[in-house]
Design an enzyme around this catalytic site. Sequence first.
Site, PDB file in Angstrom:
ATOM      1  N   ASN A 117     -14.353 -11.422   1.212  1.00  0.00           N
ATOM      2  CA  ASN A 117     -15.718 -11.129   0.760  1.00  0.00           C
ATOM      3  C   ASN A 117     -16.571 -10.471   1.841  1.00  0.00           C
ATOM      4  O   ASN A 117     -17.257  -9.487   1.590  1.00  0.00           O
ATOM      5  CB  ASN A 117     -16.388 -12.405   0.229  1.00  0.00           C
ATOM      6  CG  ASN A 117     -15.708 -12.906  -1.030  1.00  0.00           C
ATOM      7  OD1 ASN A 117     -14.899 -12.196  -1.626  1.00  0.00           O
ATOM      8  ND2 ASN A 117     -16.019 -14.133  -1.430  1.00  0.00           N
ATOM      9  N   THR A 162     -46.180  28.670 -14.474  1.00  0.00           N
ATOM     10  CA  THR A 162     -46.397  27.339 -15.047  1.00  0.00           C
ATOM     11  C   THR A 162     -46.002  27.482 -16.513  1.00  0.00           C
ATOM     12  O   THR A 162     -46.159  28.575 -17.092  1.00  0.00           O
ATOM     13  CB  THR A 162     -47.867  26.867 -14.953  1.00  0.00           C
ATOM     14  OG1 THR A 162     -48.682  27.797 -15.676  1.00  0.00           O
ATOM     15  CG2 THR A 162     -48.346  26.793 -13.509  1.00  0.00           C
ATOM     16  N   HIS A 163     -45.494  26.426 -17.109  1.00  0.00           N
ATOM     17  CA  HIS A 163     -44.975  26.481 -18.486  1.00  0.00           C
ATOM     18  C   HIS A 163     -43.967  27.617 -18.666  1.00  0.00           C
ATOM     19  O   HIS A 163     -43.837  28.167 -19.758  1.00  0.00           O
ATOM     20  CB  HIS A 163     -46.105  26.663 -19.516  1.00  0.00           C
ATOM     21  CG  HIS A 163     -47.248  25.721 -19.329  1.00  0.00           C
ATOM     22  ND1 HIS A 163     -47.301  24.486 -19.911  1.00  0.00           N
ATOM     23  CD2 HIS A 163     -48.377  25.835 -18.580  1.00  0.00           C
ATOM     24  CE1 HIS A 163     -48.421  23.872 -19.560  1.00  0.00           C
ATOM     25  NE2 HIS A 163     -49.094  24.675 -18.742  1.00  0.00           N
ATOM     26  N   SER A 284     -16.214  37.253 -16.428  1.00  0.00           N
ATOM     27  CA  SER A 284     -15.863  36.748 -17.746  1.00  0.00           C
ATOM     28  C   SER A 284     -14.493  37.302 -18.118  1.00  0.00           C
ATOM     29  O   SER A 284     -14.145  38.416 -17.755  1.00  0.00           O
ATOM     30  CB  SER A 284     -16.906  37.205 -18.759  1.00  0.00           C
ATOM     31  OG  SER A 284     -16.347  37.219 -20.052  1.00  0.00           O
ATOM     32  N   LYS A 290     -20.032  41.064 -16.887  1.00  0.00           N
ATOM     33  CA  LYS A 290     -20.723  39.829 -16.503  1.00  0.00           C
ATOM     34  C   LYS A 290     -20.456  39.372 -15.086  1.00  0.00           C
ATOM     35  O   LYS A 290     -19.405  39.609 -14.508  1.00  0.00           O
ATOM     36  CB  LYS A 290     -20.375  38.715 -17.492  1.00  0.00           C
ATOM     37  CG  LYS A 290     -21.007  38.998 -18.836  1.00  0.00           C
ATOM     38  CD  LYS A 290     -21.025  37.831 -19.740  1.00  0.00           C
ATOM     39  CE  LYS A 290     -21.902  36.709 -19.239  1.00  0.00           C
ATOM     40  NZ  LYS A 290     -21.723  35.554 -20.111  1.00  0.00           N
ATOM     41  N   ASN A 292     -21.303  35.727 -13.384  1.00  0.00           N
ATOM     42  CA  ASN A 292     -21.878  34.435 -13.751  1.00  0.00           C
ATOM     43  C   ASN A 292     -22.114  33.538 -12.528  1.00  0.00           C
ATOM     44  O   ASN A 292     -21.256  33.435 -11.667  1.00  0.00           O
ATOM     45  CB  ASN A 292     -20.935  33.698 -14.714  1.00  0.00           C
ATOM     46  CG  ASN A 292     -20.741  34.460 -16.008  1.00  0.00           C
ATOM     47  OD1 ASN A 292     -21.652  35.137 -16.471  1.00  0.00           O
ATOM     48  ND2 ASN A 292     -19.546  34.364 -16.580  1.00  0.00           N
ATOM     49  N   GLU A 297     -24.535  26.628 -11.985  1.00  0.00           N
ATOM     50  CA  GLU A 297     -24.430  25.860 -13.237  1.00  0.00           C
ATOM     51  C   GLU A 297     -23.732  24.526 -12.994  1.00  0.00           C
ATOM     52  O   GLU A 297     -24.090  23.496 -13.569  1.00  0.00           O
ATOM     53  CB  GLU A 297     -23.677  26.667 -14.292  1.00  0.00           C
ATOM     54  CG  GLU A 297     -24.472  27.882 -14.768  1.00  0.00           C
ATOM     55  CD  GLU A 297     -23.583  28.851 -15.536  1.00  0.00           C
ATOM     56  OE1 GLU A 297     -23.007  28.449 -16.561  1.00  0.00           O
ATOM     57  OE2 GLU A 297     -23.457  30.008 -15.100  1.00  0.00           O
ATOM     58  N   GLN A 329     -16.272  -5.287  -7.493  1.00  0.00           N
ATOM     59  CA  GLN A 329     -15.245  -4.303  -7.146  1.00  0.00           C
ATOM     60  C   GLN A 329     -15.531  -2.954  -7.811  1.00  0.00           C
ATOM     61  O   GLN A 329     -15.057  -1.925  -7.359  1.00  0.00           O
ATOM     62  CB  GLN A 329     -13.874  -4.838  -7.583  1.00  0.00           C
ATOM     63  CG  GLN A 329     -12.714  -3.937  -7.265  1.00  0.00           C
ATOM     64  CD  GLN A 329     -11.389  -4.674  -7.393  1.00  0.00           C
ATOM     65  OE1 GLN A 329     -11.038  -5.474  -6.541  1.00  0.00           O
ATOM     66  NE2 GLN A 329     -10.672  -4.432  -8.475  1.00  0.00           N
TER      67      GLN A 329
HETATM   68  N1  ARG Z   1     -10.995  -5.579  -3.778  1.00  0.00           N
HETATM   69  C1  ARG Z   1     -12.091  -6.488  -3.747  1.00  0.00           C
HETATM   70  C2  ARG Z   1     -13.390  -5.687  -3.921  1.00  0.00           C
HETATM   71  O1  ARG Z   1     -13.335  -4.514  -3.901  1.00  0.00           O
HETATM   72  C3  ARG Z   1     -12.088  -7.267  -2.488  1.00  0.00           C
HETATM   73  C4  ARG Z   1     -12.805  -8.590  -2.565  1.00  0.00           C
HETATM   74  C5  ARG Z   1     -12.021  -9.607  -3.236  1.00  0.00           C
HETATM   75  N2  ARG Z   1     -12.527 -10.888  -3.006  1.00  0.00           N
HETATM   76  C6  ARG Z   1     -12.187 -11.887  -3.800  1.00  0.00           C
HETATM   77  N3  ARG Z   1     -12.676 -13.040  -3.529  1.00  0.00           N
HETATM   78  N4  ARG Z   1     -11.427 -11.701  -4.841  1.00  0.00           N
HETATM   79  O2  ARG Z   1     -14.449  -6.236  -4.082  1.00  0.00           O
END
Ligand code: ARG
Length: 470
Positions: A117, A162-163, A284, A290, A292, A297, A329
């Site tokens: 984490n 404008t507009h 084109s 043309k 383009n 775009e 994730q």
């Molecule tokens: N691949 C996970 C992500 O992108 C990593 C974290 C996973 N953590 C867990 N407790 N499952 O967030």
Amino acid sequence: MQGDASKGSGLIRGRFDEGLDEVMEQINASIGFDRKMAAQDIKGSLAHVAMLCEQDIISQADATAIKDGLEVIRAEIATGAFAYSVELEDIHMNIESRLRELIGATAGRLHTARSRNDQVATSFRLWVRDAHDRTSQLILQLVESLAAQAGQHAETIMPGFTHMQSAQPISFGHHLMAYVEMFGRDHGRFRDSRERMNESPLGAAALAGTSFPIDRGRTAELLGFARPMRNSLDAVSDRDFAIEYLSSASLCMTHLSRLAEEIVLWMSPQFGFIELSDAWTTGSSIMPQKRNPDAAELVRGKTGRVHGALIGLLTVMKALPLTFSKDMQEDKETTFDAVETLELCLKAMIGMMGDMKPRVSEMRAAAGTAHATATDLADWLTRELGMPFREAHHITGRLVRLADERKSSLDELSLQEMQEVDPRITADVFTVLGVEDSVTSRRSVGGTSPERVAQEVEEWRSRLDRLRAK
Ligand code: ARG
């Protein structure tokens, strides 16, 4: 079909007897996209292992083995020799598993006082921080190429709209400098949020911190973060830094899209205000005449992807309780795409702005149509004859109608014709009806006079030097 629990994500499946369903594996895996963060993951691990060693949490010998193994992996990834595995779910597990192959059980010490984490939060933050630095440089390059064109075309006259109706004649340089202001603010937004995001989540561990005597200040320092994040729950559970990037990116794309739209209009034969060379146009398959402006775009068209990424991530995060949930994730794939899209569009716009050749006489001719100096006439009546502006506006309206009836421009009316509308008008009025006179006279702060525009270009040149020096 189910796999073998000892394989793949078996690194973390000690309590499970059986492997994952194939679809479970597919929905769970992020390796298809988070491999883009390999360099950042290794960087985070190197800082972590150095700190663990300095704090005597792991031995010097183990730290060296881990560091050397990570360097081997870094090289394998750089040369394309690294074999990614979906079974290993994400970049973090892929790298750790390879480390185990290379150095054996010692690899397991790397994850001391760390969780995926805080690991993923660190890797992703480092990745977004790198994106910030590239994006900011590109924005400055775009500002520079806009200012260069503006400097050359302070005296080039075009109709201001404008507009989408011709309103008043303006300097083409002034028009370009309006975009310099917009992109300048975009640059500021990216710099502000980069500063706010530059704090280290590493050491928050799973969510609550750790009982090991880690030094979070040290890992923050090694990774170039200003300081550790103050709350472990926040550190692993917010992605506001990515949302801020996407928000600045969305606004920047909106600005790019407006400029792209103008390029498309200006390139059309009906306007004929600019030319782009072969390098920036396509032909084109059926209409040989043309030319383009596809790149413009596409800049306009790609804007939706970046806006979509912002709304997507806001929506992913909006109802998540603290702390980590796997929903998070989903933060990466669209962010990566948005960053790549913005960078590509900035590069395309830098290229087009360098390439663009304004068609000075076409612009000037268009600026002289549609009674573009009517406001100058009303201003003259107010200033020289002391009329209230509303009355001057009304009399000017009658003169415009008279010119329309005569199929002439305002400055082609005779003094006598003008005096039939209002006898107080004198020959001096003709000094303000010319398009050049009109543009030159708008010297108010922020106005379009070529003199002002040239000053603004100079001011921005030194501002660019200061921003680059930071
Ligand atoms: N691949 C996970 C992500 O992108 C990593 C974290 C996973 N953590 C867990 N407790 N499952 O967030």
